[in-house]
Write a protein that holds these residues in place. Structure first.
Motif, PDB file in Angstrom:
ATOM      1  N   ALA A   1       0.932  -1.371   0.047  1.00  0.00           N
ATOM      2  CA  ALA A   1      -0.039  -0.009  -0.001  1.00  0.00           C
ATOM      3  C   ALA A   1       0.758   1.253  -0.234  1.00  0.00           C
ATOM      4  O   ALA A   1       0.156   2.425  -0.237  1.00  0.00           O
ATOM      5  CB  ALA A   1      -0.953  -0.107   1.346  1.00  0.00           C
ATOM      6  N   LEU A   2       2.119   1.152   0.085  1.00  0.00           N
ATOM      7  CA  LEU A   2       2.840   2.378   0.387  1.00  0.00           C
ATOM      8  C   LEU A   2       2.965   3.241  -1.105  1.00  0.00           C
ATOM      9  O   LEU A   2       2.906   2.601  -2.023  1.00  0.00           O
ATOM     10  CB  LEU A   2       4.338   1.834   0.422  1.00  0.00           C
ATOM     11  N   ASN A   3       2.845   4.517  -0.846  1.00  0.00           N
ATOM     12  CA  ASN A   3       3.041   5.512  -1.929  1.00  0.00           C
ATOM     13  C   ASN A   3       4.190   6.380  -1.727  1.00  0.00           C
ATOM     14  O   ASN A   3       5.025   6.155  -0.839  1.00  0.00           O
ATOM     15  CB  ASN A   3       1.671   6.208  -1.693  1.00  0.00           C
ATOM     16  N   LEU A   4       4.881   7.067  -2.699  1.00  0.00           N
ATOM     17  CA  LEU A   4       6.012   7.680  -2.701  1.00  0.00           C
ATOM     18  C   LEU A   4       5.947   8.730  -1.665  1.00  0.00           C
ATOM     19  O   LEU A   4       6.979   9.145  -0.894  1.00  0.00           O
ATOM     20  CB  LEU A   4       5.986   8.461  -4.214  1.00  0.00           C
ATOM     21  N   ASN A   5       4.942   9.522  -1.623  1.00  0.00           N
ATOM     22  CA  ASN A   5       4.779  10.557  -0.346  1.00  0.00           C
ATOM     23  C   ASN A   5       4.862   9.933   0.930  1.00  0.00           C
ATOM     24  O   ASN A   5       4.771  10.772   1.791  1.00  0.00           O
ATOM     25  CB  ASN A   5       3.745  11.561  -0.706  1.00  0.00           C
ATOM     26  N   ASP A   6       4.730   8.717   1.164  1.00  0.00           N
ATOM     27  CA  ASP A   6       4.728   8.064   2.469  1.00  0.00           C
ATOM     28  C   ASP A   6       6.262   8.130   3.067  1.00  0.00           C
ATOM     29  O   ASP A   6       6.414   7.883   4.190  1.00  0.00           O
ATOM     30  CB  ASP A   6       4.208   6.478   2.555  1.00  0.00           C
TER      31      ASP A   6
ATOM     32  N   ARG B   1       6.006   6.675   6.742  1.00  0.00           N
ATOM     33  CA  ARG B   1       4.738   6.652   7.450  1.00  0.00           C
ATOM     34  C   ARG B   1       4.055   5.517   6.864  1.00  0.00           C
ATOM     35  O   ARG B   1       3.820   5.421   5.859  1.00  0.00           O
ATOM     36  CB  ARG B   1       4.065   7.977   7.123  1.00  0.00           C
ATOM     37  N   VAL B   2       3.316   4.486   8.069  1.00  0.00           N
ATOM     38  CA  VAL B   2       2.727   3.282   7.572  1.00  0.00           C
ATOM     39  C   VAL B   2       1.208   3.703   7.949  1.00  0.00           C
ATOM     40  O   VAL B   2       1.017   3.961   9.377  1.00  0.00           O
ATOM     41  CB  VAL B   2       3.411   2.220   7.893  1.00  0.00           C
ATOM     42  N   VAL B   3       0.411   3.342   7.282  1.00  0.00           N
ATOM     43  CA  VAL B   3      -1.049   3.477   7.662  1.00  0.00           C
ATOM     44  C   VAL B   3      -1.725   1.870   7.496  1.00  0.00           C
ATOM     45  O   VAL B   3      -1.619   1.280   6.587  1.00  0.00           O
ATOM     46  CB  VAL B   3      -2.220   4.195   6.785  1.00  0.00           C
TER      47      VAL B   3
ATOM     48  N   SER C   1      -1.780   4.932  11.986  1.00  0.00           N
ATOM     49  CA  SER C   1      -0.693   5.122  11.359  1.00  0.00           C
ATOM     50  C   SER C   1       0.611   5.056  12.385  1.00  0.00           C
ATOM     51  O   SER C   1       0.223   5.456  13.431  1.00  0.00           O
ATOM     52  CB  SER C   1      -0.520   6.512  10.695  1.00  0.00           C
ATOM     53  N   ARG C   2       1.481   4.850  11.867  1.00  0.00           N
ATOM     54  CA  ARG C   2       2.912   4.858  12.764  1.00  0.00           C
ATOM     55  C   ARG C   2       4.259   5.212  11.815  1.00  0.00           C
ATOM     56  O   ARG C   2       3.940   5.167  10.724  1.00  0.00           O
ATOM     57  CB  ARG C   2       3.181   3.674  13.300  1.00  0.00           C
ATOM     58  N   VAL C   3       5.087   5.872  12.513  1.00  0.00           N
ATOM     59  CA  VAL C   3       6.191   6.516  11.685  1.00  0.00           C
ATOM     60  C   VAL C   3       7.536   5.435  12.118  1.00  0.00           C
ATOM     61  O   VAL C   3       7.772   5.409  13.320  1.00  0.00           O
ATOM     62  CB  VAL C   3       6.555   8.049  12.115  1.00  0.00           C
ATOM     63  N   LEU C   4       8.215   5.138  10.999  1.00  0.00           N
ATOM     64  CA  LEU C   4       9.156   4.141  11.344  1.00  0.00           C
ATOM     65  C   LEU C   4      10.600   4.608  10.667  1.00  0.00           C
ATOM     66  O   LEU C   4      10.558   5.182   9.601  1.00  0.00           O
ATOM     67  CB  LEU C   4       9.039   2.687  10.694  1.00  0.00           C
ATOM     68  N   PRO C   5      11.657   4.228  11.339  1.00  0.00           N
ATOM     69  CA  PRO C   5      12.963   4.634  10.901  1.00  0.00           C
ATOM     70  C   PRO C   5      13.102   3.610   9.544  1.00  0.00           C
ATOM     71  O   PRO C   5      12.554   2.582   9.399  1.00  0.00           O
ATOM     72  CB  PRO C   5      13.940   4.411  11.716  1.00  0.00           C
ATOM     73  N   ILE C   6      14.072   4.093   8.399  1.00  0.00           N
ATOM     74  CA  ILE C   6      14.236   3.136   7.367  1.00  0.00           C
ATOM     75  C   ILE C   6      16.070   3.323   7.591  1.00  0.00           C
ATOM     76  O   ILE C   6      16.634   4.123   7.576  1.00  0.00           O
ATOM     77  CB  ILE C   6      14.063   3.803   6.043  1.00  0.00           C
TER      78      ILE C   6
ATOM     79  N   ARG D   1       9.315  -2.424  24.377  1.00  0.00           N
ATOM     80  CA  ARG D   1       8.321  -1.616  23.995  1.00  0.00           C
ATOM     81  C   ARG D   1       8.614  -1.003  22.650  1.00  0.00           C
ATOM     82  O   ARG D   1       7.808  -0.658  21.994  1.00  0.00           O
ATOM     83  CB  ARG D   1       8.353  -0.235  25.001  1.00  0.00           C
ATOM     84  N   LEU D   2      10.059  -0.835  22.522  1.00  0.00           N
ATOM     85  CA  LEU D   2      10.341  -0.231  21.085  1.00  0.00           C
ATOM     86  C   LEU D   2       9.926  -1.165  19.907  1.00  0.00           C
ATOM     87  O   LEU D   2       9.433  -0.542  18.830  1.00  0.00           O
ATOM     88  CB  LEU D   2      11.958  -0.293  21.141  1.00  0.00           C
ATOM     89  N   VAL D   3       9.983  -2.553  20.081  1.00  0.00           N
ATOM     90  CA  VAL D   3       9.651  -3.383  18.906  1.00  0.00           C
ATOM     91  C   VAL D   3       8.122  -3.504  19.031  1.00  0.00           C
ATOM     92  O   VAL D   3       7.561  -3.454  17.688  1.00  0.00           O
ATOM     93  CB  VAL D   3      10.139  -4.710  19.501  1.00  0.00           C
ATOM     94  N   GLN D   4       7.396  -3.250  19.938  1.00  0.00           N
ATOM     95  CA  GLN D   4       6.040  -2.994  19.901  1.00  0.00           C
ATOM     96  C   GLN D   4       5.430  -1.998  19.085  1.00  0.00           C
ATOM     97  O   GLN D   4       4.648  -1.996  18.229  1.00  0.00           O
ATOM     98  CB  GLN D   4       5.403  -2.919  21.353  1.00  0.00           C
ATOM     99  N   GLU D   5       6.207  -0.721  19.356  1.00  0.00           N
ATOM    100  CA  GLU D   5       5.844   0.420  18.588  1.00  0.00           C
ATOM    101  C   GLU D   5       6.102   0.290  17.053  1.00  0.00           C
ATOM    102  O   GLU D   5       5.522   0.508  16.283  1.00  0.00           O
ATOM    103  CB  GLU D   5       6.666   1.670  19.177  1.00  0.00           C
ATOM    104  N   LEU D   6       7.265  -0.345  16.728  1.00  0.00           N
ATOM    105  CA  LEU D   6       7.752  -0.603  15.402  1.00  0.00           C
ATOM    106  C   LEU D   6       6.920  -1.340  14.712  1.00  0.00           C
ATOM    107  O   LEU D   6       6.670  -1.394  13.534  1.00  0.00           O
ATOM    108  CB  LEU D   6       9.164  -1.234  15.347  1.00  0.00           C
TER     109      LEU D   6
END
Length: 327
Positions: free
Chosen positions: A177-182, A191-193, A200-205, A283-288
């Protein structure tokens, strides 16, 4: 109305208990009536009837040992003790849940026939089955899998796809489902929905994934138009589908010399496992991972918890994110 004939292979409960009692309805008679009901009125499949027969035979055997031959002699404590005994013999939580369900159905039938006043199996639960750790790749295997070589359209896309799944622990539906502007290309964040509520949640790459993504963009641009916003596309220029990703990962498993087929969720599991092994931060992994309940994340470990991008950079084997001078 004439009852249908019983098939020769229809399951039957052994009539081990005498039907000659003059006090209340014996088990054997009640079980016979229950199976006529299951077969004739409910018209359940032979497989389902066989399961009921197997479950109720276990309980009948227990009652014979306790010299309980009549329905009105049953109490909830008898069911609890039977559950405990079956569990000790090795019957797992899921099997015991089904066994209790069979008992409740039988007792409910008896209540409707006014042979019992209450369902003595209500409120009794089976022991929980231990959660098994999902199958994962070790770090070396994961790196071997995601390092896809080649510069053509398919190879560039596949390398970016698997690097990103492993880098950020994405679900199959999320990556498709990812788009370029994500993607925040400057900050190397995503940003993942996902989910029914569209949360939604924000993840490092990680750096390896960012390099693969940036290398993929020129190849992608040759096969689609500006109107298509999907990050990952097919050679026809449209968004890649779930099944196409699964097939590509199966093919990559062979191409990359893996011992076992790798599916998208295995990469997600590997991400979670490697992050926990390195950081110990549940907790970190739960959030990710985007788990609402931490008990879902606990399938990976029982480590204690203790924050997000800093731990990620130190922990993930593909994550050492360095500033890009071109950004």
């Amino acid at each position: 109305m004439t009852q249908p004939e019983t098939p020769d292979n229809a399951p039957r409960i052994p009539s081990a208990m005498s039907a000659e009692s003059n006090q209340s309805l014996p088990f054997a008679a009640a079980l016979d009536d229950f199976f006529v009901y299951m077969r004739s009125e409910k018209q359940l499949s032979l497989h389902t009837q066989t399961n009921y027969a197997r479950d109720l035979e276990k309980f009948q055997k227990y009652c014979l040992e306790k010299r309980i031959t009549e329905l009105d002699k049953l109490a909830p404590n008898h069911i609890r003790i039977a559950v405990a005994q079956l569990h000790r013999t090795g019957l797992g939580g899921k099997s015991l849940q089904r066994w209790l369900s069979s008992l409740r159905s039988f007792f409910q039938f008896c209540i409707k026939r006014q042979w019992m006043g209450s369902n003595v199996a209500d409120g009794i639960t089976a022991p929980k089955s231990p959660k098994k750790l999902p199958k994962t790749l070790d770090v070396d295997q994961a790196i071997q899998f995601v390092e896809v070589e080649g510069d053509d359209f398919i190879q560039q896309r596949d390398r970016a796809l698997v690097e990103l799944i492993y880098s950020s622990g994405l679900r199959l539906a999320e990556v498709v489902a990812l788009n370029l502007n994500d993607i925040d290309w400057g900050e190397a964040m995503l940003r993942v929905v996902a989910g029914k509520g569209g949360k939604s949640r924000v993840l490092p790459i990680g750096s390896a994934a960012m390099v693969a993504l940036k290398n993929w963009l020129p190849a992608r641009k040759l096969f689609t138009t500006d109107a298509e916003q999907a990050l990952f596309i097919t050679q026809r220029g449209s968004r890649i589908g779930h099944r196409a990703v699964q097939i590509r990962l199966q093919q990559l498993s062979v191409q990359q010399g893996m011992d076992t087929p790798v599916h998208p969720h295995m990469l997600r599991h590997s991400f979670a496992s490697h992050m926990l092994e390195s950081s110990g931060d549940l907790r970190l992994v739960q959030e990710l991972l985007g788990h609402e309940n931490i008990s879902t994340t606990q399938v990976y470990t029982h480590l204690d918890f203790q924050h997000l991008a800093k731990v990620y950079d130190k922990a993930h084997p593909r994550a050492v994110r360095k500033p890009d001078s071109n950004d």
